[in-house]
Write a protein that holds these residues in place. Structure first.
Motif, mmCIF file in Angstrom:
data_model
loop_
_atom_site.group_PDB
_atom_site.id
_atom_site.type_symbol
_atom_site.label_atom_id
_atom_site.label_comp_id
_atom_site.label_asym_id
_atom_site.label_seq_id
_atom_site.Cartn_x
_atom_site.Cartn_y
_atom_site.Cartn_z
ATOM 1 N N GLY A 162 1.340 -6.875 -0.777
ATOM 2 C CA GLY A 162 2.806 -6.160 -0.708
ATOM 3 C C GLY A 162 3.064 -5.513 0.603
ATOM 4 N N MET A 163 4.212 -5.291 0.957
ATOM 5 C CA MET A 163 4.503 -4.431 2.150
ATOM 6 C C MET A 163 5.614 -3.361 1.698
ATOM 7 S SD MET A 163 6.174 -6.018 5.624
ATOM 8 C CE MET A 163 4.913 -7.012 5.885
ATOM 9 N N PRO A 164 5.129 -2.268 1.940
ATOM 10 C CA PRO A 164 5.821 -0.974 1.655
ATOM 11 C C PRO A 164 6.879 -0.718 2.360
ATOM 12 C CG PRO A 164 3.824 -0.088 2.527
ATOM 13 C CD PRO A 164 3.694 -1.918 2.428
ATOM 14 N N ILE A 165 7.944 -0.625 1.931
ATOM 15 C CA ILE A 165 9.265 -0.280 2.931
ATOM 16 C C ILE A 165 9.975 1.100 2.405
ATOM 17 C CG2 ILE A 165 9.568 -2.754 3.640
ATOM 18 C CD1 ILE A 165 12.030 -2.994 1.749
ATOM 19 N N ALA A 166 10.578 1.682 3.294
ATOM 20 C CA ALA A 166 11.181 2.927 2.890
ATOM 21 C C ALA A 166 12.800 2.884 3.794
ATOM 22 C CB ALA A 166 10.544 4.229 3.464
ATOM 23 N N GLY A 167 13.774 3.442 2.993
ATOM 24 C CA GLY A 167 15.060 3.246 3.423
ATOM 25 C C GLY A 167 16.144 3.813 2.507
ATOM 26 N N ASP A 168 17.340 3.912 2.745
ATOM 27 C CA ASP A 168 18.530 4.221 2.129
ATOM 28 C C ASP A 168 19.514 3.303 2.273
ATOM 29 O OD1 ASP A 168 19.322 5.357 4.150
ATOM 30 O OD2 ASP A 168 19.268 7.467 3.239
ATOM 31 N N ASP A 169 19.530 2.409 2.983
ATOM 32 C CA ASP A 169 20.441 1.452 3.615
ATOM 33 C C ASP A 169 20.632 0.238 2.785
ATOM 34 O OD1 ASP A 169 21.864 -0.634 4.703
ATOM 35 O OD2 ASP A 169 22.539 0.609 6.426
ATOM 36 N N ARG A 170 21.248 -0.038 1.634
ATOM 37 C CA ARG A 170 20.885 -0.953 0.590
ATOM 38 C C ARG A 170 21.136 -2.452 1.631
ATOM 39 N NH1 ARG A 170 24.041 -0.230 -4.986
ATOM 40 N NH2 ARG A 170 23.008 1.790 -5.489
ATOM 41 N N GLU A 171 21.899 -2.483 2.612
ATOM 42 C CA GLU A 171 22.135 -3.719 3.311
ATOM 43 C C GLU A 171 20.846 -3.904 4.137
ATOM 44 O OE1 GLU A 171 24.929 -6.310 6.333
ATOM 45 O OE2 GLU A 171 25.426 -4.194 5.402
ATOM 46 N N ALA A 172 20.240 -2.824 4.770
ATOM 47 C CA ALA A 172 18.984 -3.022 5.647
ATOM 48 C C ALA A 172 18.008 -3.283 4.537
ATOM 49 C CB ALA A 172 18.977 -1.812 6.318
ATOM 50 N N ILE A 173 17.718 -2.720 3.586
ATOM 51 C CA ILE A 173 16.735 -2.957 2.685
ATOM 52 C C ILE A 173 16.716 -4.552 2.246
ATOM 53 C CG2 ILE A 173 15.769 -2.570 0.321
ATOM 54 C CD1 ILE A 173 16.734 0.365 0.858
ATOM 55 N N SER A 183 10.843 -0.769 10.545
ATOM 56 C CA SER A 183 9.661 -0.213 11.639
ATOM 57 C C SER A 183 8.377 -0.034 10.273
ATOM 58 C CB SER A 183 9.933 0.903 12.415
ATOM 59 O OG SER A 183 10.252 1.906 11.360
ATOM 60 N N ASP A 184 8.521 0.229 9.323
ATOM 61 C CA ASP A 184 7.699 0.249 8.303
ATOM 62 C C ASP A 184 6.751 -0.781 7.843
ATOM 63 O OD1 ASP A 184 8.464 2.894 8.337
ATOM 64 O OD2 ASP A 184 9.676 2.670 6.613
ATOM 65 N N ALA A 185 6.705 -1.623 8.594
ATOM 66 C CA ALA A 185 5.809 -3.046 8.469
ATOM 67 C C ALA A 185 4.430 -2.615 8.962
ATOM 68 C CB ALA A 185 6.243 -4.358 8.795
ATOM 69 N N ASP A 186 4.306 -1.481 9.986
ATOM 70 C CA ASP A 186 3.194 -1.346 10.874
ATOM 71 C C ASP A 186 2.039 -1.210 10.015
ATOM 72 O OD1 ASP A 186 4.990 -1.296 12.899
ATOM 73 O OD2 ASP A 186 5.063 0.772 12.964
ATOM 74 N N PRO A 187 1.871 -0.823 8.987
ATOM 75 C CA PRO A 187 0.535 -0.605 8.474
ATOM 76 C C PRO A 187 -0.318 -1.877 7.855
ATOM 77 C CG PRO A 187 2.082 0.206 6.684
ATOM 78 C CD PRO A 187 2.858 -0.047 8.072
ATOM 79 N N GLY A 198 8.788 7.231 4.729
ATOM 80 C CA GLY A 198 8.172 6.528 5.754
ATOM 81 C C GLY A 198 7.237 7.267 6.490
ATOM 82 N N ARG A 199 7.043 8.478 6.153
ATOM 83 C CA ARG A 199 6.009 9.430 6.800
ATOM 84 C C ARG A 199 4.575 8.760 6.364
ATOM 85 N NH1 ARG A 199 8.180 12.943 3.429
ATOM 86 N NH2 ARG A 199 6.767 13.814 1.868
ATOM 87 N N HIS A 200 4.554 8.270 5.109
ATOM 88 C CA HIS A 200 3.461 7.410 4.627
ATOM 89 C C HIS A 200 3.000 6.314 4.883
ATOM 90 C CE1 HIS A 200 3.436 11.053 1.846
ATOM 91 N NE2 HIS A 200 4.657 10.920 1.641
ATOM 92 N N LEU A 201 3.657 5.714 5.838
ATOM 93 C CA LEU A 201 3.546 4.184 6.231
ATOM 94 C C LEU A 201 2.935 4.111 7.354
ATOM 95 C CD1 LEU A 201 7.000 2.692 4.602
ATOM 96 C CD2 LEU A 201 4.575 2.902 3.424
ATOM 97 N N ALA A 247 -2.091 7.296 3.120
ATOM 98 C CA ALA A 247 -2.147 6.615 1.728
ATOM 99 C C ALA A 247 -1.881 4.998 1.657
ATOM 100 C CB ALA A 247 -1.556 7.433 0.483
ATOM 101 N N LEU A 248 -0.699 4.842 2.283
ATOM 102 C CA LEU A 248 -0.233 3.338 1.959
ATOM 103 C C LEU A 248 -0.639 2.596 2.940
ATOM 104 C CD1 LEU A 248 3.186 4.286 0.672
ATOM 105 C CD2 LEU A 248 1.209 3.027 -0.698
ATOM 106 N N SER A 249 -1.362 2.893 4.345
ATOM 107 C CA SER A 249 -1.822 2.115 5.200
ATOM 108 C C SER A 249 -2.938 1.273 4.788
ATOM 109 C CB SER A 249 -2.248 2.732 6.393
ATOM 110 O OG SER A 249 -3.624 3.473 6.172
ATOM 111 N N GLY A 250 -2.755 -0.045 5.434
ATOM 112 C CA GLY A 250 -3.884 -1.092 5.071
ATOM 113 C C GLY A 250 -2.825 -1.946 4.207
#
Length: 92
Positions: free
Chosen positions: A32-43, A11-15, A66-69, A74-77
């Motif tokens: 770049g496309m910022p992503i956030a997560g802690d599941d290695r397989e999902a990442i 879901s963090d691809a939105d910005p 993910g709150r920054h995405l 700051a990371l939008s755009g």
């Protein structure tokens, strides 16, 4: 793989500026496309998908980051991978 982590990562691809998204594959890795997560397989899955469309995934931290995405944060755009890393380093 936990479904909550997968959803968070994907879901963090939105910005990303969607008007140019279809053109990113012409210059892979330039955006770049910022992503956030802690599941290695999902990442890993999300990163592979992001690379397939021409973007460079940039892991900025765990799910809490993910709150920054979201728009107007700051990371939008659209940014280069290096720009994302520099901004992410300043966020908590």
């Amino acid at each position: 793989m936990g479904s909550e982590s997968t959803l968070q990562v994907l879901s963090d691809a939105d910005p990303i500026f969607t008007a140019r998204m279809g053109e990113a594959h012409k210059n892979p890795g330039q955006h770049g496309m910022p992503i956030a997560g802690d599941d290695r397989e999902a990442i890993a899955i999300a990163s592979a998908l992001i690379r397939q469309i021409g973007y460079e995934p940039v892991l900025i931290g765990g799910p809490v980051m993910g709150r920054h995405l979201v728009p107007r944060e700051a990371l939008s755009g659209e940014r280069t991978p290096d720009e994302i890393r520099k901004i992410a380093a300043t966020l908590k």
